[in-house]
Scaffold this active site. Structure first.
Site, PDB file in Angstrom:
ATOM      1  N   HIS A 209       0.806  -1.224   0.000  1.00 13.21           N
ATOM      2  CA  HIS A 209       0.000   0.000   0.000  1.00 13.21           C
ATOM      3  C   HIS A 209       0.837   1.271   0.000  1.00 13.21           C
ATOM      4  CE1 HIS A 209       0.832  -0.480   4.326  1.00 13.21           C
ATOM      5  NE2 HIS A 209       0.791   0.830   4.342  1.00 13.21           N
TER       6      HIS A 209
HETATM    7  C1  UD1 Z   1      -2.210   5.497   5.593  1.00 12.56           C
HETATM    8  C2  UD1 Z   1      -0.924   6.104   6.130  1.00 12.56           C
HETATM    9  C3  UD1 Z   1       0.200   5.108   5.965  1.00 12.56           C
HETATM   10  C4  UD1 Z   1      -0.151   3.784   6.602  1.00 12.56           C
HETATM   11  C5  UD1 Z   1      -1.465   3.273   6.054  1.00 12.56           C
HETATM   12  C6  UD1 Z   1      -1.847   2.041   6.800  1.00 12.56           C
HETATM   13  C7  UD1 Z   1      -0.637   8.550   5.899  1.00 12.56           C
HETATM   14  C8  UD1 Z   1       0.052   9.610   5.128  1.00 12.56           C
HETATM   15  N1  UD1 Z   1      -0.554   7.307   5.385  1.00 12.56           N
HETATM   16  O1  UD1 Z   1      -2.038   5.282   4.195  1.00 12.56           O
HETATM   17  O2  UD1 Z   1       1.370   5.627   6.623  1.00 12.56           O
HETATM   18  O3  UD1 Z   1       0.875   2.865   6.353  1.00 12.56           O
HETATM   19  O4  UD1 Z   1      -2.482   4.269   6.248  1.00 12.56           O
HETATM   20  O5  UD1 Z   1      -2.857   1.304   6.200  1.00 12.56           O
HETATM   21  O6  UD1 Z   1      -1.201   8.821   6.927  1.00 12.56           O
HETATM   22  N2  UD1 Z   1      -9.532   4.444   1.770  1.00 12.56           N
HETATM   23  C9  UD1 Z   1     -10.700   3.750   1.772  1.00 12.56           C
HETATM   24  N3  UD1 Z   1     -11.210   3.348   2.974  1.00 12.56           N
HETATM   25  C10 UD1 Z   1     -10.626   3.621   4.161  1.00 12.56           C
HETATM   26  C11 UD1 Z   1      -9.436   4.350   4.145  1.00 12.56           C
HETATM   27  C12 UD1 Z   1      -8.899   4.749   2.937  1.00 12.56           C
HETATM   28  O7  UD1 Z   1     -11.286   3.480   0.732  1.00 12.56           O
HETATM   29  O8  UD1 Z   1     -11.139   3.215   5.215  1.00 12.56           O
HETATM   30  C13 UD1 Z   1      -8.949   4.838   0.470  1.00 12.56           C
HETATM   31  C14 UD1 Z   1      -9.338   6.237   0.030  1.00 12.56           C
HETATM   32  O9  UD1 Z   1      -9.481   6.229  -1.347  1.00 12.56           O
HETATM   33  C15 UD1 Z   1      -8.106   7.038   0.403  1.00 12.56           C
HETATM   34  C16 UD1 Z   1      -6.979   6.039   0.206  1.00 12.56           C
HETATM   35  O10 UD1 Z   1      -7.529   4.790   0.577  1.00 12.56           O
HETATM   36  O11 UD1 Z   1      -7.935   8.185  -0.377  1.00 12.56           O
HETATM   37  C17 UD1 Z   1      -5.745   6.332   1.050  1.00 12.56           C
HETATM   38  O12 UD1 Z   1      -6.076   6.464   2.431  1.00 12.56           O
HETATM   39  P1  UD1 Z   1      -5.151   7.353   3.391  1.00 12.56           P
HETATM   40  O13 UD1 Z   1      -5.592   7.234   4.790  1.00 12.56           O
HETATM   41  O14 UD1 Z   1      -4.993   8.746   2.859  1.00 12.56           O
HETATM   42  O15 UD1 Z   1      -3.736   6.711   3.213  1.00 12.56           O
HETATM   43  P2  UD1 Z   1      -3.276   5.199   3.242  1.00 12.56           P
HETATM   44  O16 UD1 Z   1      -2.738   4.849   1.901  1.00 12.56           O
HETATM   45  O17 UD1 Z   1      -4.378   4.369   3.823  1.00 12.56           O
HETATM   46  N1  UDP Z   2      -3.127  -6.173   8.798  1.00  9.33           N
HETATM   47  C1  UDP Z   2      -4.403  -6.723   8.929  1.00  9.33           C
HETATM   48  N2  UDP Z   2      -5.078  -7.092   7.798  1.00  9.33           N
HETATM   49  C2  UDP Z   2      -4.555  -6.965   6.556  1.00  9.33           C
HETATM   50  C3  UDP Z   2      -3.260  -6.386   6.430  1.00  9.33           C
HETATM   51  C4  UDP Z   2      -2.589  -5.993   7.564  1.00  9.33           C
HETATM   52  O1  UDP Z   2      -4.904  -6.880  10.048  1.00  9.33           O
HETATM   53  O2  UDP Z   2      -5.221  -7.331   5.579  1.00  9.33           O
HETATM   54  C5  UDP Z   2      -2.426  -5.735  10.016  1.00  9.33           C
HETATM   55  C6  UDP Z   2      -1.021  -6.284  10.206  1.00  9.33           C
HETATM   56  O3  UDP Z   2      -1.040  -7.537  10.842  1.00  9.33           O
HETATM   57  C7  UDP Z   2      -0.396  -5.202  11.072  1.00  9.33           C
HETATM   58  C8  UDP Z   2      -1.050  -3.930  10.572  1.00  9.33           C
HETATM   59  O4  UDP Z   2      -2.230  -4.337   9.898  1.00  9.33           O
HETATM   60  O5  UDP Z   2      -0.744  -5.408  12.432  1.00  9.33           O
HETATM   61  C9  UDP Z   2      -0.166  -3.159   9.647  1.00  9.33           C
HETATM   62  O6  UDP Z   2      -0.879  -2.104   9.091  1.00  9.33           O
HETATM   63  P1  UDP Z   2      -0.584  -1.505   7.658  1.00  9.33           P
HETATM   64  O7  UDP Z   2       0.209  -2.454   6.860  1.00  9.33           O
HETATM   65  O8  UDP Z   2      -1.880  -1.024   7.112  1.00  9.33           O
HETATM   66  O9  UDP Z   2       0.236  -0.182   7.987  1.00  9.33           O
HETATM   67  P2  UDP Z   2       1.777   0.129   8.246  1.00  9.33           P
HETATM   68  O10 UDP Z   2       2.250  -0.732   9.357  1.00  9.33           O
HETATM   69  O11 UDP Z   2       2.514  -0.074   6.971  1.00  9.33           O
HETATM   70  O12 UDP Z   2       1.794   1.584   8.604  1.00  9.33           O
END
Ligand code: UD1
Ligand code: UDP
Length: 364
Positions: A209
């Site tokens: 992601h």
């Molecule tokens: C965010 C964090 C990233 C983290 C990740 C964990 C920032 C800058 N990034 O990235 O560090 O590793 O979360 O998962 O804070 N969306 C949905 N449903 C949701 C949430 C998001 O559809 O519940 C979609 C939306 O289109 C949104 C996109 O995902 O624009 C990105 O979501 P966003 O929270 O901005 O960043 P992540 O890529 O999730």
């Molecule tokens: N995780 C989860 N379901 C998934 C993918 C990840 O529960 O389908 C959990 C994973 O075990 C870990 C956390 O989400 O505990 C990591 O989050 P993510 O990868 O979204 O964010 P990051 O750590 O890169 O910020």
């Protein structure tokens, strides 16, 4: 006896929930010391990115959900700030505790420091030294503003000292994500028999992601090419983050029988799949840590990591994000990987206890 410390915990996005759960549980076990409540900023909002973790990790209902939602970095950060400020003005906590490196973390740090509310950062000091990562900007801002810097590994202390942070603020407490893992591994184990029916004994688990991998079509296409090549040997299970789902949909790329693209999983299923995977290929921060604890080989498709102990004392290895590098690294791992029982110091399940002990001594 003095009044309990009033603590507001901020949770926002999937990786925050594994970090907030053990500390709020520990603080609520000590009502004479802490009066702890939770704010959900609403950065992640799909049930599969949020509610499932409240249920499985038994996180208490937040006092408020700010529903900040998605948007550009400026919009998301600003929405969290605008919506959080009146809450903290009204509630006037003694401490606000923020987690990790997401936009809501930095937004809350800015709000609290300007209001003179003491700020604790759990997972302080991690650095990729790569300012093209939005998370690195959030880490730098949050750590400069925090009054209490709670680090998961010793090199994080070094990073903070090098940046001029007051050593008195820096405390090596260990990795709080591992508290949740230790606590819930027995429950995750119960999921395995049913999951094995679907995955078989041998599979590769994939998650992607990171903006640097997902938002560039040529990079994401290369990753999918790698997964298809890996799947010629071992089937791939790929729970797809919403950012990645959107990008793949835009490119018209769908799953196949051997690259099984599925919705994001709940924590228990995902941990069970990590534990039994032949290899994990990822760009997630938390997954690098969990695979290290579990002793499962992890290939991280990134040029750097803010979690170097997962390489030096764990099972993690960095690979470039192109099809050939990913596929050949996974193939090599599938052929010869020697597991070890090494685990980084203080990744032991007791980080929340150490933080609660420390904060109760620090007081207001
Ligand atoms: C965010 C964090 C990233 C983290 C990740 C964990 C920032 C800058 N990034 O990235 O560090 O590793 O979360 O998962 O804070 N969306 C949905 N449903 C949701 C949430 C998001 O559809 O519940 C979609 C939306 O289109 C949104 C996109 O995902 O624009 C990105 O979501 P966003 O929270 O901005 O960043 P992540 O890529 O999730
Ligand atoms: N995780 C989860 N379901 C998934 C993918 C990840 O529960 O389908 C959990 C994973 O075990 C870990 C956390 O989400 O505990 C990591 O989050 P993510 O990868 O979204 O964010 P990051 O750590 O890169 O910020």
């Amino acid at each position: 006896m003095s009044q309990p410390l009033r603590i507001v915990h901020i949770a926002a996005a999937r990786p925050n929930f594994m970090k907030v759960a053990p500390l709020i549980r520990e603080m609520r076990r000590r009502p004479e010391q802490f009066d702890a409540e939770l704010v959900h900023t609403g950065q992640h909002y799909d049930d599969k990115m949020s509610q499932v973790f409240f249920d499985e990790l038994e996180i208490p209902r937040p006092t408020v959900n700010l529903h900040a939602g998605s948007g550009s970095h400026a919009k998301q950060t600003a929405e969290v700030m605008l919506r959080l400020e009146p809450f903290v003005l009204e509630h006037r906590p003694d401490w606000v505790v923020v987690y990790g490196d997401v936009n809501s973390t930095a937004a809350a740090a800015l709000v609290c420091s300007k209001l003179g509310i003491r700020l604790a950062h759990v997972e302080a000091g991690l650095r990729s030294f790569d300012r093209t990562m939005p998370e690195e900007i959030n880490r730098l801002v949050t750590d400069q503003l925090a009054d209490l810097l709670l680090t998961p590994s010793p090199e994080a202390n070094d990073n903070l000292r090098r940046e001029g942070c007051d050593p008195a603020k820096i405390h090596f407490v260990g990795n709080i994500m591992i508290d949740t893992l230790v606590h819930l591994l027995p429950k995750a184990d119960q999921r395995w028999p049913a999951l094995r029916e679907q995955t078989g004994e041998r599979y590769v688990l994939a998650t992607f992601h990171r903006v640097s991998n997902v938002d560039k079509p040529e990079t994401l296409t290369g990753i999918m090419t790698a997964l298809a090549r890996i799947a010629e040997r071992v089937p791939v299970v790929f729970p797809v983050h919403p950012r990645t789902q959107n990008a793949l949909r835009g490119l018209g790329i769908a799953g196949t029988e051997r690259v099984r693209m599925i919705d994001p999983l709940g924590y228990l299923d995902f941990v069970a799949l990590q534990k039994h995977a032949a290899a994990v290929v990822t760009d997630s921060g938390g997954v690098q840590e969990e695979t290290t604890y579990l002793g499962v080989p992890c290939l991280t498709a990134r040029p750097n990591t803010e979690r170097p102990v997962t390489i030096t004392e764990g099972t993690n290895r960095l690979v470039a994000s192109d099809a050939e590098s990913i596929a050949s690294a996974v193939e090599e791992t599938l052929e010869n990987f020697q597991s070890s029982n090494r685990r980084p110091a203080l990744w032991d399940g007791s980080t929340a206890v150490r933080i609660a002990d420390l904060m109760s001594v620090l007081g207001r």
